[in-house]
Design a protein around this motif. Structure first.
Motif, short mmCIF file in Angstrom:
data_model
loop_
_atom_site.label_atom_id
_atom_site.label_comp_id
_atom_site.label_asym_id
_atom_site.label_seq_id
_atom_site.Cartn_x
_atom_site.Cartn_y
_atom_site.Cartn_z
N VAL A 50 0.83 -1.22 0.00
CA VAL A 50 0.00 0.00 0.00
C VAL A 50 0.86 1.26 0.00
CG1 VAL A 50 -1.73 1.32 1.28
CG2 VAL A 50 -1.96 -1.15 1.10
N GLU A 51 1.92 1.29 0.79
CA GLU A 51 2.75 2.49 0.86
C GLU A 51 3.38 2.81 -0.50
OE1 GLU A 51 2.96 4.67 3.21
OE2 GLU A 51 1.67 3.53 4.55
N LEU A 52 3.85 1.80 -1.19
CA LEU A 52 4.44 2.00 -2.51
C LEU A 52 3.37 2.47 -3.51
CD1 LEU A 52 6.87 1.86 -4.36
CD2 LEU A 52 6.51 -0.62 -4.55
N ALA A 53 2.19 1.89 -3.42
CA ALA A 53 1.09 2.33 -4.29
C ALA A 53 0.73 3.78 -4.02
CB ALA A 53 -0.13 1.42 -4.11
N ARG A 54 0.70 4.18 -2.75
CA ARG A 54 0.41 5.57 -2.40
C ARG A 54 1.45 6.51 -2.99
NH1 ARG A 54 -0.66 4.10 3.90
NH2 ARG A 54 -2.89 3.57 3.76
N GLU A 55 2.71 6.10 -2.91
CA GLU A 55 3.79 6.91 -3.46
C GLU A 55 3.64 7.08 -4.97
OE1 GLU A 55 8.53 6.19 -4.04
OE2 GLU A 55 7.68 5.69 -2.08
N ARG A 56 3.32 6.00 -5.65
CA ARG A 56 3.16 6.05 -7.12
C ARG A 56 1.94 6.85 -7.54
NH1 ARG A 56 4.37 -0.39 -7.96
NH2 ARG A 56 6.66 -0.24 -8.06
N GLY A 74 0.47 9.37 -5.73
CA GLY A 74 0.48 10.79 -5.34
C GLY A 74 -0.55 11.21 -4.33
N GLY A 75 -0.83 10.38 -3.34
CA GLY A 75 -1.65 10.83 -2.23
C GLY A 75 -3.16 10.78 -2.41
N VAL A 76 -3.66 10.00 -3.34
CA VAL A 76 -5.12 9.87 -3.48
C VAL A 76 -5.64 8.97 -2.36
CG1 VAL A 76 -5.01 10.18 -5.98
CG2 VAL A 76 -5.02 7.86 -5.03
N PRO A 77 -6.94 9.02 -2.04
CA PRO A 77 -7.50 8.10 -1.03
C PRO A 77 -7.25 6.64 -1.42
CG PRO A 77 -9.11 9.79 -1.63
CD PRO A 77 -7.97 9.94 -2.58
N ASP A 78 -7.11 5.79 -0.42
CA ASP A 78 -6.77 4.39 -0.68
C ASP A 78 -7.75 3.69 -1.61
OD1 ASP A 78 -4.55 4.73 0.87
OD2 ASP A 78 -5.15 3.33 2.46
N LYS A 94 -9.06 4.82 -4.13
CA LYS A 94 -8.81 5.26 -5.50
C LYS A 94 -7.42 4.90 -6.01
CE LYS A 94 -12.04 9.15 -5.56
NZ LYS A 94 -12.20 10.59 -5.87
N LEU A 95 -6.65 4.17 -5.22
CA LEU A 95 -5.28 3.85 -5.62
C LEU A 95 -5.24 3.08 -6.95
CD1 LEU A 95 -3.67 2.83 -2.21
CD2 LEU A 95 -3.14 4.86 -3.58
N ALA A 96 -6.19 2.17 -7.15
CA ALA A 96 -6.22 1.36 -8.37
C ALA A 96 -7.63 1.36 -8.96
CB ALA A 96 -5.75 -0.05 -8.07
N ARG A 97 -8.29 2.49 -8.87
CA ARG A 97 -9.69 2.61 -9.32
C ARG A 97 -9.72 3.21 -10.72
NH1 ARG A 97 -14.32 6.56 -7.04
NH2 ARG A 97 -16.12 5.19 -7.31
N GLY A 98 -9.78 2.35 -11.72
CA GLY A 98 -9.68 2.75 -13.12
C GLY A 98 -8.44 2.12 -13.73
N PRO A 99 -8.48 1.79 -15.04
CA PRO A 99 -7.39 1.02 -15.64
C PRO A 99 -6.04 1.71 -15.63
CG PRO A 99 -8.97 1.73 -17.31
CD PRO A 99 -9.59 2.03 -15.98
N LEU A 148 -4.75 1.64 -11.99
CA LEU A 148 -4.31 0.30 -11.63
C LEU A 148 -2.88 0.06 -12.12
CD1 LEU A 148 -5.04 -2.61 -10.58
CD2 LEU A 148 -5.83 -3.08 -12.90
N THR A 149 -2.60 0.39 -13.37
CA THR A 149 -1.25 0.16 -13.89
C THR A 149 -0.23 1.07 -13.20
OG1 THR A 149 -1.66 1.68 -15.73
CG2 THR A 149 -2.01 -0.67 -16.14
N GLN A 150 -0.61 2.30 -12.92
CA GLN A 150 0.31 3.21 -12.24
C GLN A 150 0.64 2.71 -10.84
OE1 GLN A 150 -1.17 7.23 -11.82
NE2 GLN A 150 0.83 8.05 -11.29
N ALA A 151 -0.36 2.27 -10.11
CA ALA A 151 -0.14 1.78 -8.74
C ALA A 151 0.78 0.57 -8.72
CB ALA A 151 -1.48 1.44 -8.09
N LEU A 152 0.68 -0.29 -9.75
CA LEU A 152 1.47 -1.51 -9.80
C LEU A 152 2.77 -1.36 -10.59
CD1 LEU A 152 -1.33 -2.57 -8.78
CD2 LEU A 152 -0.77 -4.70 -9.93
N GLY A 153 3.03 -0.18 -11.12
CA GLY A 153 4.26 0.04 -11.87
C GLY A 153 4.30 -0.67 -13.21
#
Length: 198
Positions: A97-103, A105-109, A111-116, A119-124
């Motif tokens: 989760v911390e790495l996803a938050r960093e990728r 940019g501080g959106v609510p949890d 919304k970290l992977a909400r939308g295609p 999702l790709t940005q959060a997972l690199g």
């Protein structure tokens, strides 16, 4: 001829884990695309260098650029030589989760992977991951199957942002999601493209 594989695979992917570069998402929303039989598919007009991976083998990652700036990814699932894929639309971050938050940019949890693209940005996941085998242990992006989501928790409806015939929700109710999950993206119909006057 339309294969049933993208629809079976789409339902099976709900609840599966998508793992990418230190982050794991439990998939909560997907969309099925039936290749050359589907006017909403990248493969509708046949094989091209861009969509080559969609034609198999199954179990690969098909990546493409959306609007020239966002990477989106799909699970390829048709029989070899026949295009079919499932767009991975959204997920719940269950590890990293911390790495996803960093990728992201501080959106609510939620919304970290909400939308295609989210999702790709959060997972690199990046465009060069196109063609990655998703079930190899040493792949940078992997899918791990989980117990199927119960049928009474799965909903189906029109695909997001698909215009023209493929966007007809009555004929193509090919988006699947886990009912009530806060990480599922909001439905938005496609906006008709305005023709330029010459």
């Amino acid at each position: 001829m339309r294969t049933a594989e993208p629809f079976r695979t789409a339902r099976r992917l709900l609840g599966a884990h998508l793992i990418g570069r230190g982050v794991t998402a439990r998939l909560t929303e997907v969309e099925a695309y039936a290749g050359e039989a589907d006017p909403g598919s990248h493969a509708f007009r046949g094989r091209t260098p861009r969509n080559e991976v969609m034609f198999g083998p199954a179990g690969q990652l098909y990546c493409y650029f959306s609007y020239g700036m966002h990477t989106c990814c799909n699970y390829v699932c048709g029989p070899d030589g026949r295009a079919a894929a499932v767009l991975l639309r959204a997920g719940e971050i269950v590890d990293g989760v911390e790495l996803a938050r960093e990728r992201r940019g501080g959106v609510p949890d939620r919304k970290l992977a909400r939308g295609p693209a989210c999702l790709t940005q959060a997972l690199g996941i990046v465009l060069s991951d196109n063609g990655t085998p998703l079930h190899d242990d040493d792949s940078p992006v992997r899918v791990v199957w989980a117990d199927p989501v119960p049928e009474d928790q799965v909903r189906a409806g029109p695909r997001v942002g698909v215009s023209g015939p493929g966007g007809d929700g009555a004929t193509y109710p090919w988006r699947y999601w886990i009912d009530g999950d806060p990480t599922v993206s909001a439905y938005r119909p496609a906006k008709p493209r305005r023709r330029r006057e010459s």
